[in-house]
Write a protein that holds these residues in place. Structure first.
Motif, PDB file in Angstrom:
ATOM      1  N   UNK A  80      51.325   5.323 124.996  1.00  0.00           N
ATOM      2  CA  UNK A  80      49.961   4.784 124.980  1.00  0.00           C
ATOM      3  C   UNK A  80      49.030   5.531 125.930  1.00  0.00           C
ATOM      4  N   UNK A  81      49.583   6.297 126.865  1.00  0.00           N
ATOM      5  CA  UNK A  81      48.749   7.073 127.796  1.00  0.00           C
ATOM      6  C   UNK A  81      48.263   8.306 127.049  1.00  0.00           C
ATOM      7  N   UNK A  82      46.966   8.340 126.759  1.00  0.00           N
ATOM      8  CA  UNK A  82      46.429   9.394 125.891  1.00  0.00           C
ATOM      9  C   UNK A  82      45.248  10.159 126.500  1.00  0.00           C
ATOM     10  N   UNK A  83      44.914   9.908 127.758  1.00  0.00           N
ATOM     11  CA  UNK A  83      43.809  10.671 128.350  1.00  0.00           C
ATOM     12  C   UNK A  83      44.133  12.156 128.360  1.00  0.00           C
ATOM     13  N   UNK A  84      45.410  12.500 128.410  1.00  0.00           N
ATOM     14  CA  UNK A  84      45.812  13.903 128.352  1.00  0.00           C
ATOM     15  C   UNK A  84      45.408  14.526 127.024  1.00  0.00           C
ATOM     16  N   UNK A  85      45.489  13.752 125.942  1.00  0.00           N
ATOM     17  CA  UNK A  85      45.028  14.237 124.637  1.00  0.00           C
ATOM     18  C   UNK A  85      43.506  14.386 124.612  1.00  0.00           C
ATOM     19  N   UNK A  86      42.816  13.484 125.284  1.00  0.00           N
ATOM     20  CA  UNK A  86      41.352  13.571 125.365  1.00  0.00           C
ATOM     21  C   UNK A  86      40.963  14.889 126.025  1.00  0.00           C
ATOM     22  N   UNK A  87      41.570  15.177 127.163  1.00  0.00           N
ATOM     23  CA  UNK A  87      41.256  16.422 127.879  1.00  0.00           C
ATOM     24  C   UNK A  87      41.657  17.642 127.050  1.00  0.00           C
TER      25      UNK A  87
END
Length: 161
Positions: A80-87
């Motif tokens: 569920x941790x997806x900020x890495x995909x955002x960046x």
């Protein structure tokens, strides 16, 4: 202390979980990648140097937000941790013209590099831990995707600016 529960009212989780998109029951990384779109649309008319600064800011912020969210959940890199995909997707789109072709190809390239994790991307994924470990492989996947996307634009397979 870990709770293994999601709480979007906690700022770091709101961002770490990609505004909640990472809570998708199917393909949370793919769905979460779409959380980059507001940032892409908001900044792609900015000068290149400002896009690069913005990419650095969201990446450094992501190290903190993803690391803190992982600590809350008690799982190193919870799906569920997806900020890495955002960046990573934001980085992919730096300097690209905004049209459906570049967005689609950029998205597909980024998802390929993020999922397949060729060579050094896999090495970063396995060797780094904490927020930096969560973010680093996606940042590198974004850089690889950026290079490929810009090459396709340069040779005329995709429309440029």
């Amino acid at each position: 202390m870990t709770s293994n529960t999601f709480n979007l009212r906690r700022g770091h989780q709101f961002f770490g979980l990609g505004f909640g998109l990472g809570l998708s029951p199917k393909a949370p990384g793919t769905v979460g990648t779409f959380a980059a779109l507001p940032f892409i649309f908001m900044t792609m008319s900015y000068p290149l140097w400002l896009q690069l600064v913005f990419a650095l800011v969201i990446s450094v912020f992501g190290i903190w937000a993803c690391g803190k969210t992982a600590d809350d959940l008690g799982v190193h890199d919870h799906p569920a941790i997806v900020w890495d995909e955002v960046a990573g997707f934001y980085i992919t789109m730096i300097g690209a013209a905004l049209n459906w072709q570049t967005l689609l190809v950029g998205f597909l390239l980024f998802r390929f590099f993020d999922i397949a994790k060729p060579g050094p991307i896999r090495m970063l994924d396995k060797r780094l831990h904490g927020g930096l470990g969560i973010m680093a492989d996606d940042i590198l996947a974004g850089i690889c995707s950026l290079i490929c996307l810009q090459a396709l634009i340069k040779v005329g397979y995709l429309p440029g600016l």
